[in-house]
Design an enzyme around this catalytic site. Structure first.
Site, PDB file in Angstrom:
ATOM      1  N   CYS A 130      98.778 -13.792  33.398  1.00 26.43           N
ATOM      2  CA  CYS A 130      98.663 -15.170  32.914  1.00 26.43           C
ATOM      3  C   CYS A 130      99.030 -15.239  31.428  1.00 26.43           C
ATOM      4  O   CYS A 130      98.657 -14.362  30.644  1.00 26.43           O
ATOM      5  CB  CYS A 130      97.234 -15.681  33.111  1.00 26.43           C
ATOM      6  SG  CYS A 130      96.953 -17.373  32.498  1.00 26.43           S
ATOM      7  N   CYS A 145      98.243 -19.033  35.101  1.00 29.86           N
ATOM      8  CA  CYS A 145      97.833 -18.658  36.458  1.00 29.86           C
ATOM      9  C   CYS A 145      97.235 -19.893  37.128  1.00 29.86           C
ATOM     10  O   CYS A 145      96.986 -20.918  36.460  1.00 29.86           O
ATOM     11  CB  CYS A 145      96.813 -17.515  36.410  1.00 29.86           C
ATOM     12  SG  CYS A 145      95.198 -17.972  35.752  1.00 29.86           S
ATOM     13  N   HIS A 172     100.891 -19.999  24.947  1.00 30.49           N
ATOM     14  CA  HIS A 172      99.531 -19.481  24.815  1.00 30.49           C
ATOM     15  C   HIS A 172      98.723 -20.299  23.805  1.00 30.49           C
ATOM     16  O   HIS A 172      97.610 -20.744  24.097  1.00 30.49           O
ATOM     17  CB  HIS A 172      99.595 -18.006  24.388  1.00 30.49           C
ATOM     18  CG  HIS A 172      98.267 -17.361  24.192  1.00 30.49           C
ATOM     19  ND1 HIS A 172      97.655 -16.620  25.171  1.00 30.49           N
ATOM     20  CD2 HIS A 172      97.424 -17.338  23.129  1.00 30.49           C
ATOM     21  CE1 HIS A 172      96.496 -16.165  24.719  1.00 30.49           C
ATOM     22  NE2 HIS A 172      96.340 -16.588  23.478  1.00 30.49           N
ATOM     23  N   GLU A 173      99.276 -20.490  22.611  1.00 32.57           N
ATOM     24  CA  GLU A 173      98.512 -21.199  21.568  1.00 32.57           C
ATOM     25  C   GLU A 173      98.286 -22.664  21.924  1.00 32.57           C
ATOM     26  O   GLU A 173      97.195 -23.196  21.695  1.00 32.57           O
ATOM     27  CB  GLU A 173      99.182 -21.052  20.204  1.00 32.57           C
ATOM     28  CG  GLU A 173      99.250 -19.617  19.687  1.00 32.57           C
ATOM     29  CD  GLU A 173      97.934 -18.848  19.695  1.00 32.57           C
ATOM     30  OE1 GLU A 173      96.853 -19.464  19.634  1.00 32.57           O
ATOM     31  OE2 GLU A 173      97.985 -17.605  19.765  1.00 32.57           O
ATOM     32  N   HIS A 187      90.817 -17.254  26.678  1.00 27.99           N
ATOM     33  CA  HIS A 187      91.590 -16.123  27.172  1.00 27.99           C
ATOM     34  C   HIS A 187      91.246 -15.855  28.635  1.00 27.99           C
ATOM     35  O   HIS A 187      90.099 -15.977  29.047  1.00 27.99           O
ATOM     36  CB  HIS A 187      91.341 -14.876  26.322  1.00 27.99           C
ATOM     37  CG  HIS A 187      91.987 -14.961  24.992  1.00 27.99           C
ATOM     38  ND1 HIS A 187      91.399 -14.505  23.838  1.00 27.99           N
ATOM     39  CD2 HIS A 187      93.187 -15.472  24.620  1.00 27.99           C
ATOM     40  CE1 HIS A 187      92.216 -14.720  22.813  1.00 27.99           C
ATOM     41  NE2 HIS A 187      93.299 -15.317  23.262  1.00 27.99           N
TER      42      HIS A 187
END
Length: 173
Positions: free
Chosen positions: A146, A165, A130-131, A140
Protein backbone atom coordinates in the site's frame (compact mmCIF):
# COMPACT_ATOMS: atom_id res chain seq x y z
CA UNK A 1 -11.47 18.36 -4.41
CA UNK A 2 -8.63 20.63 -5.54
CA UNK A 3 -4.99 19.86 -4.74
CA UNK A 4 -2.52 22.66 -5.41
CA UNK A 5 1.13 21.72 -5.99
CA UNK A 6 3.44 24.45 -4.67
CA UNK A 7 6.96 24.13 -6.12
CA UNK A 8 9.62 25.47 -3.73
CA UNK A 9 12.97 26.05 -5.39
CA UNK A 10 13.91 24.68 -8.80
CA UNK A 11 11.43 21.83 -9.37
CA UNK A 12 11.75 20.28 -12.86
CA UNK A 13 8.67 20.04 -15.10
CA UNK A 14 8.81 16.22 -15.15
CA UNK A 15 8.48 16.16 -11.33
CA UNK A 16 5.45 18.46 -11.43
CA UNK A 17 3.87 16.32 -14.16
CA UNK A 18 4.49 13.09 -12.23
CA UNK A 19 3.00 14.57 -9.05
CA UNK A 20 -0.04 15.93 -10.88
CA UNK A 21 -0.80 12.72 -12.77
CA UNK A 22 -0.43 10.55 -9.64
CA UNK A 23 -2.83 12.73 -7.65
CA UNK A 24 -5.41 12.73 -10.45
CA UNK A 25 -5.10 8.97 -10.88
CA UNK A 26 -5.32 7.91 -7.22
CA UNK A 27 -7.61 10.57 -5.74
CA UNK A 28 -9.61 11.58 -8.83
CA UNK A 29 -9.09 15.22 -7.86
CA UNK A 30 -8.43 18.44 -9.71
CA UNK A 31 -4.80 19.55 -9.59
CA UNK A 32 -3.24 22.96 -10.14
CA UNK A 33 0.42 23.91 -10.11
CA UNK A 34 1.23 27.13 -8.32
CA UNK A 35 4.01 29.56 -9.15
CA UNK A 36 7.47 28.60 -7.92
CA UNK A 37 8.23 29.89 -4.43
CA UNK A 38 11.45 30.71 -2.62
CA UNK A 39 12.59 28.65 0.34
CA UNK A 40 10.78 29.94 3.44
CA UNK A 41 12.71 32.25 5.76
CA UNK A 42 14.15 30.37 8.71
CA UNK A 43 13.82 26.96 7.05
CA UNK A 44 17.54 26.27 6.75
CA UNK A 45 19.37 24.71 9.70
CA UNK A 46 23.09 25.33 9.21
CA UNK A 47 24.09 22.77 11.86
CA UNK A 48 22.27 20.02 9.96
CA UNK A 49 22.74 21.43 6.44
CA UNK A 50 19.05 20.62 5.91
CA UNK A 51 15.69 22.35 5.86
CA UNK A 52 12.86 22.07 8.40
CA UNK A 53 9.94 20.27 6.76
CA UNK A 54 7.29 22.12 8.81
CA UNK A 55 8.22 25.48 7.28
CA UNK A 56 7.44 24.11 3.80
CA UNK A 57 4.05 22.83 5.00
CA UNK A 58 3.25 26.27 6.44
CA UNK A 59 4.21 27.86 3.11
CA UNK A 60 1.99 25.42 1.19
CA UNK A 61 -0.94 26.18 3.51
CA UNK A 62 -0.41 29.93 3.14
CA UNK A 63 0.19 30.07 -0.64
CA UNK A 64 -1.84 27.09 -1.88
CA UNK A 65 -5.25 27.60 -3.48
CA UNK A 66 -6.61 24.09 -2.92
CA UNK A 67 -8.42 22.26 -0.18
CA UNK A 68 -5.16 20.28 -0.03
CA UNK A 69 -1.79 21.89 -0.82
CA UNK A 70 1.54 20.15 -1.23
CA UNK A 71 4.95 21.78 -1.41
CA UNK A 72 7.45 19.96 -3.62
CA UNK A 73 11.13 20.77 -3.25
CA UNK A 74 14.55 19.46 -4.29
CA UNK A 75 15.94 20.44 -0.85
CA UNK A 76 16.86 17.90 1.84
CA UNK A 77 14.30 17.95 4.66
CA UNK A 78 14.33 16.90 8.30
CA UNK A 79 11.65 16.65 10.96
CA UNK A 80 12.47 16.78 14.67
CA UNK A 81 15.08 14.14 15.50
CA UNK A 82 14.82 12.20 12.24
CA UNK A 83 17.91 12.29 10.03
CA UNK A 84 15.74 13.05 7.01
CA UNK A 85 12.22 12.71 5.64
CA UNK A 86 10.96 12.14 2.11
CA UNK A 87 7.88 14.11 3.07
CA UNK A 88 5.66 15.24 5.88
CA UNK A 89 1.97 15.95 6.39
CA UNK A 90 -0.35 16.46 9.31
CA UNK A 91 -3.33 14.11 9.60
CA UNK A 92 -6.47 15.79 8.27
CA UNK A 93 -4.47 18.96 7.54
CA UNK A 94 -4.48 21.06 4.39
CA UNK A 95 -0.72 21.24 3.86
CA UNK A 96 2.06 18.75 3.18
CA UNK A 97 5.52 18.56 1.62
CA UNK A 98 7.63 16.14 -0.42
CA UNK A 99 11.37 16.41 -0.98
CA UNK A 100 12.87 14.83 -4.09
CA UNK A 101 16.40 15.11 -2.66
CA UNK A 102 16.79 11.54 -1.37
CA UNK A 103 14.56 9.92 -4.00
CA UNK A 104 17.25 10.39 -6.64
CA UNK A 105 19.43 7.33 -6.21
CA UNK A 106 20.60 5.47 -9.28
CA UNK A 107 18.98 2.09 -8.66
CA UNK A 108 15.88 0.49 -7.24
CA UNK A 109 17.89 -2.47 -5.94
CA UNK A 110 17.08 -4.67 -8.92
CA UNK A 111 13.28 -4.69 -8.60
CA UNK A 112 12.86 -3.70 -12.23
CA UNK A 113 14.66 -2.91 -15.45
CA UNK A 114 13.48 0.70 -15.40
CA UNK A 115 15.77 3.63 -16.13
CA UNK A 116 17.00 5.77 -13.22
CA UNK A 117 14.64 8.55 -14.37
CA UNK A 118 11.61 6.21 -14.39
CA UNK A 119 12.52 4.90 -10.92
CA UNK A 120 12.84 8.48 -9.66
CA UNK A 121 9.48 9.48 -11.12
CA UNK A 122 7.80 6.41 -9.57
CA UNK A 123 9.19 7.40 -6.19
CA UNK A 124 7.96 10.98 -6.58
CA UNK A 125 4.48 9.75 -7.52
CA UNK A 126 4.33 7.39 -4.52
CA UNK A 127 5.51 9.98 -2.00
CA UNK A 128 3.10 12.64 -3.31
CA UNK A 129 0.18 10.20 -3.03
CA UNK A 130 1.39 9.10 0.43
CA UNK A 131 1.58 12.61 1.91
CA UNK A 132 -1.77 13.71 0.47
CA UNK A 133 -3.20 10.49 1.95
CA UNK A 134 -2.22 11.76 5.40
CA UNK A 135 -4.10 15.01 4.75
CA UNK A 136 -7.17 12.86 4.04
CA UNK A 137 -6.72 11.33 7.50
CA UNK A 138 -4.95 8.11 6.49
CA UNK A 139 -2.32 6.80 8.89
CA UNK A 140 0.50 4.43 8.00
CA UNK A 141 -0.74 1.08 6.70
CA UNK A 142 0.71 -2.34 7.62
CA UNK A 143 0.31 -3.58 4.03
CA UNK A 144 3.80 -3.20 2.54
CA UNK A 145 2.32 -2.88 -0.97
CA UNK A 146 0.00 0.00 0.00
CA UNK A 147 1.21 3.51 -0.82
CA UNK A 148 0.42 4.46 2.81
CA UNK A 149 3.01 2.00 4.17
CA UNK A 150 5.76 3.76 6.15
CA UNK A 151 8.89 3.92 3.99
CA UNK A 152 12.04 5.08 5.80
CA UNK A 153 14.30 4.13 2.86
CA UNK A 154 13.98 4.23 -0.92
CA UNK A 155 13.98 0.44 -0.93
CA UNK A 156 10.64 0.44 0.90
CA UNK A 157 9.35 3.14 -1.44
CA UNK A 158 10.29 0.95 -4.40
CA UNK A 159 8.50 -2.10 -2.94
CA UNK A 160 5.15 -0.41 -2.45
CA UNK A 161 2.65 0.41 -5.16
CA UNK A 162 1.37 3.84 -6.14
CA UNK A 163 -2.19 3.00 -5.08
CA UNK A 164 -4.10 2.71 -1.84
CA UNK A 165 -4.94 -0.80 -0.64
CA UNK A 166 -8.62 -1.68 -0.35
CA UNK A 167 -8.72 -0.90 3.39
CA UNK A 168 -7.22 2.58 2.96
CA UNK A 169 -9.40 3.28 -0.10
CA UNK A 170 -12.54 2.51 1.93
CA UNK A 171 -11.45 4.92 4.67
CA UNK A 172 -11.50 7.91 2.30
CA UNK A 173 -14.49 6.91 0.17
Amino acid sequence: MLVDIVPVGNVPANVKRAASSALRSVYDCDVTINDAQSVPNGAYDADRNQYAAETFIQLAERIGRGEKNIAVTPHDLFYRRRNYVFGLAYLDGSGSVVSTYRLQTSSDGGFSNQSANDIFQDRVRKEIVHEIGHTYGLEHCDNNRCVMNFSPTVREVDIKEENLCGSCQRLIS
